[in-house]
Scaffold this motif. Structure first.
Motif, mmCIF file in Angstrom:
data_model
loop_
_atom_site.group_PDB
_atom_site.id
_atom_site.type_symbol
_atom_site.label_atom_id
_atom_site.label_comp_id
_atom_site.label_asym_id
_atom_site.label_seq_id
_atom_site.Cartn_x
_atom_site.Cartn_y
_atom_site.Cartn_z
ATOM 1 N N ILE A 1 -20.012 36.354 -39.003
ATOM 2 C CA ILE A 1 -19.437 35.122 -39.519
ATOM 3 C C ILE A 1 -20.113 33.912 -38.870
ATOM 4 O O ILE A 1 -20.233 33.837 -37.645
ATOM 5 C CB ILE A 1 -17.921 35.080 -39.278
ATOM 6 N N GLN B 1 -26.444 32.051 -38.700
ATOM 7 C CA GLN B 1 -27.293 31.374 -39.666
ATOM 8 C C GLN B 1 -28.745 31.312 -39.185
ATOM 9 O O GLN B 1 -29.002 31.133 -37.995
ATOM 10 C CB GLN B 1 -26.748 29.949 -39.877
ATOM 11 N N TYR C 1 -26.913 36.516 -48.911
ATOM 12 C CA TYR C 1 -26.458 35.132 -48.898
ATOM 13 C C TYR C 1 -27.141 34.302 -47.805
ATOM 14 O O TYR C 1 -26.493 33.687 -46.971
ATOM 15 C CB TYR C 1 -24.931 35.050 -48.792
ATOM 16 N N PHE D 1 -27.357 32.741 -44.312
ATOM 17 C CA PHE D 1 -26.370 33.486 -43.541
ATOM 18 C C PHE D 1 -26.714 34.976 -43.568
ATOM 19 O O PHE D 1 -27.637 35.408 -44.272
ATOM 20 C CB PHE D 1 -24.966 33.223 -44.083
ATOM 21 N N GLU E 1 -24.435 37.667 -44.223
ATOM 22 C CA GLU E 1 -23.234 38.358 -44.681
ATOM 23 C C GLU E 1 -23.539 39.848 -44.860
ATOM 24 O O GLU E 1 -24.510 40.226 -45.535
ATOM 25 C CB GLU E 1 -22.768 37.768 -46.015
ATOM 26 N N PRO F 1 -20.127 32.555 -49.090
ATOM 27 C CA PRO F 1 -20.542 31.810 -47.903
ATOM 28 C C PRO F 1 -21.299 30.538 -48.325
ATOM 29 O O PRO F 1 -22.013 30.554 -49.330
ATOM 30 C CB PRO F 1 -21.466 32.783 -47.177
ATOM 31 N N PRO F 2 -21.133 29.445 -47.573
ATOM 32 C CA PRO F 2 -20.389 29.321 -46.317
ATOM 33 C C PRO F 2 -18.931 28.922 -46.479
ATOM 34 O O PRO F 2 -18.226 28.747 -45.503
ATOM 35 C CB PRO F 2 -21.157 28.215 -45.597
ATOM 36 N N PHE G 1 -16.380 33.537 -45.673
ATOM 37 C CA PHE G 1 -17.079 34.753 -45.278
ATOM 38 C C PHE G 1 -16.159 35.941 -45.526
ATOM 39 O O PHE G 1 -14.934 35.829 -45.432
ATOM 40 C CB PHE G 1 -17.484 34.686 -43.804
#
Length: 411
Positions: free
Chosen positions: A156, A159, A221, A224, A226, A367-368, A371
């Motif tokens: 979570i 990035q 994603y 990120f 995820e 996301p964002p 999550f």
């Protein structure tokens, strides 16, 4: 005589019932949880409802249960309760994971420092207290870098930043997403390790670290990370498996972990396996459940109970097949209603399960904005990793998320 094990936090039924069910087959479960019992009732011999975020309430409930029952072990599979469970064990005089190790498992920054001190292969890093410090560190490490809060789970708010401008946004986002238990404002900026990402779940007892399941992780994603899918079983060649085991054992010893089960994440880089982090609890994402499905006679709950009571778990047989899970996400923000798929799809021999995990009427976003905004998941089996991946994608494509689009859609 059946022994009593104190469990702090039951978790979500869809993602933890298998563990509680397996534990209850061999032990009396003394459960401390956030809500009144519902699905947990068949598995709990005694129960206390508390505010889990209030450590004093958890400890009081544990002491009350211990006064009524002789407690042989204390466990949790709730990330937020890892350190609390260790502290409760000390208060009750019940051996469990060392408190320092449990707290270290909750702080990725301290883990990086321990890995560096013990020459455990990991990422170069900086704990940045200001944006300027983060910018200097990123330029020194070299873009792209990974920016993350130190106390969150399931990737979570983690990035990738490829420039100063992206780092500025990622730094503030990570700081604003930090776990409330970490109050010093430090953000982790680290080297971007490239290669296949894997996880290793282990049991640890009296200094012995034994992996019991390997999984390949799939993320999506960007920027990120995820976690959208996992493939479990005999997923690596013999040489790589040995190297992963060696690094994993060294990481556990560097952190002082003992008498628990863990979930370790690694990257298979060109320079060999490198540790991302070690989590001091049962793996999430249903990875241990998939290990049960593809390993004859294996019970995660029984293994957890054995370690909690100081017994060496039974030897786990080699996986008999590969198993994969893929989570189902909306394509845009919606009020979720239900999953829809052809009725015959679930009867395919390679389809293990199609399950809805979100209640109708709840909002789902990508996301964002959100999550882990999952409507459900699919599980499939196959003979090769690539075939598992292909089947999971095909299966997920045939399952529709029915819902009402929201005007504030994810971009």
């Amino acid at each position: 005589m059946i022994e009593n094990i104190l469990v702090i936090g039951s978790g979500d039924q869809h993602f933890r019932e298998y563990a509680l069910r397996g534990l209850a087959k061999r032990y009396h479960v003394l459960l401390i949880a956030q809500t009144p019992t519902s699905w947990q009732s068949p598995y709990a011999a005694d129960y206390r409802e508390v505010e889990l975020a209030d450590k004093a309430q958890v400890l009081a409930a544990a002491q009350d249960l211990a006064a009524r029952h002789q407690v042989a072990g204390v466990i949790t599979w709730d990330e937020m309760q890892v350190a609390v469970a260790a502290e409760v064990g000390v208060e009750l005089g019940v051996p469990t994971m060392p408190v320092d190790a449990a707290r270290t498992c909750r702080d990725k920054g301290i883990q990086r420092e321990r890995f560096a001190a013990h020459d455990v292969p990991s990422a170069r890093f900086c704990l940045a207290d200001t944006l300027d410090t983060a910018l200097v560190a990123a330029r020194d490490i070299g873009y792209p870098v990974v920016v993350k809060p130190r106390g969150r789970a399931a990737s979570i708010a983690v990035q990738l930043a490829g420039s100063d401008e992206e780092l500025r946004r990622a730094f503030e986002f990570a700081r604003g997403s930090e776990n409330s238990s970490i109050k010093d404002g430090l953000v982790l900026v680290e080297e971007y390790l490239q290669g296949p990402e894997i996880s290793v779940d282990c049991w640890v007892l009296d200094g012995r670290v034994e992996p019991y399941v390997l999984a390949l992780k799939r993320t999506d994603y960007p920027p990120f990370f995820e976690e959208v899918a996992h493939v479990v079983g005999d997923v690596l060649d013999e040489q790589t498996t040995a190297a992963v085991r060696d690094v994993t054992v060294r990481a556990h010893r560097a952190l002082g972990i003992d008498r628990t089960v863990t979930h370790t994440e690694l990257m298979l880089t060109a320079d060999g396996p490198k540790i991302i982090e070690v989590n001091g609890r049962l793996g999430g994402e249903l990875i241990p459940y998939l290990a049960e499905l593809c390993t004859p006679g294996f019970s995660v709950g029984e293994m957890v109970g054995a370690v909690a009571t100081g017994r060496t778990p039974q030897t786990v047989a080699a996986p008999s097949r590969l198993m994969g899970i893929r989570f189902l996400y909306p394509t845009h923000s919606m009020v979720f209603h239900n999953l829809d798929h052809p009725a015959a799809l679930a009867d395919e021999p390679w389809v293990q399960e199609i399950r809805q995990v979100t209640e109708p009427g709840l909002q789902l976003h990508l996301p964002p904005k959100q999550f882990l905004g999952r409507a459900g998941f699919v599980i499939a089996t196959a003979d090769t990793v690539s075939e598992v991946d292909e089947r999971l994608l095909a299966l997920a494509d045939k399952v529709s998320l029915v819902g009402t689009p929201l005007a504030d859609q994810d971009q």
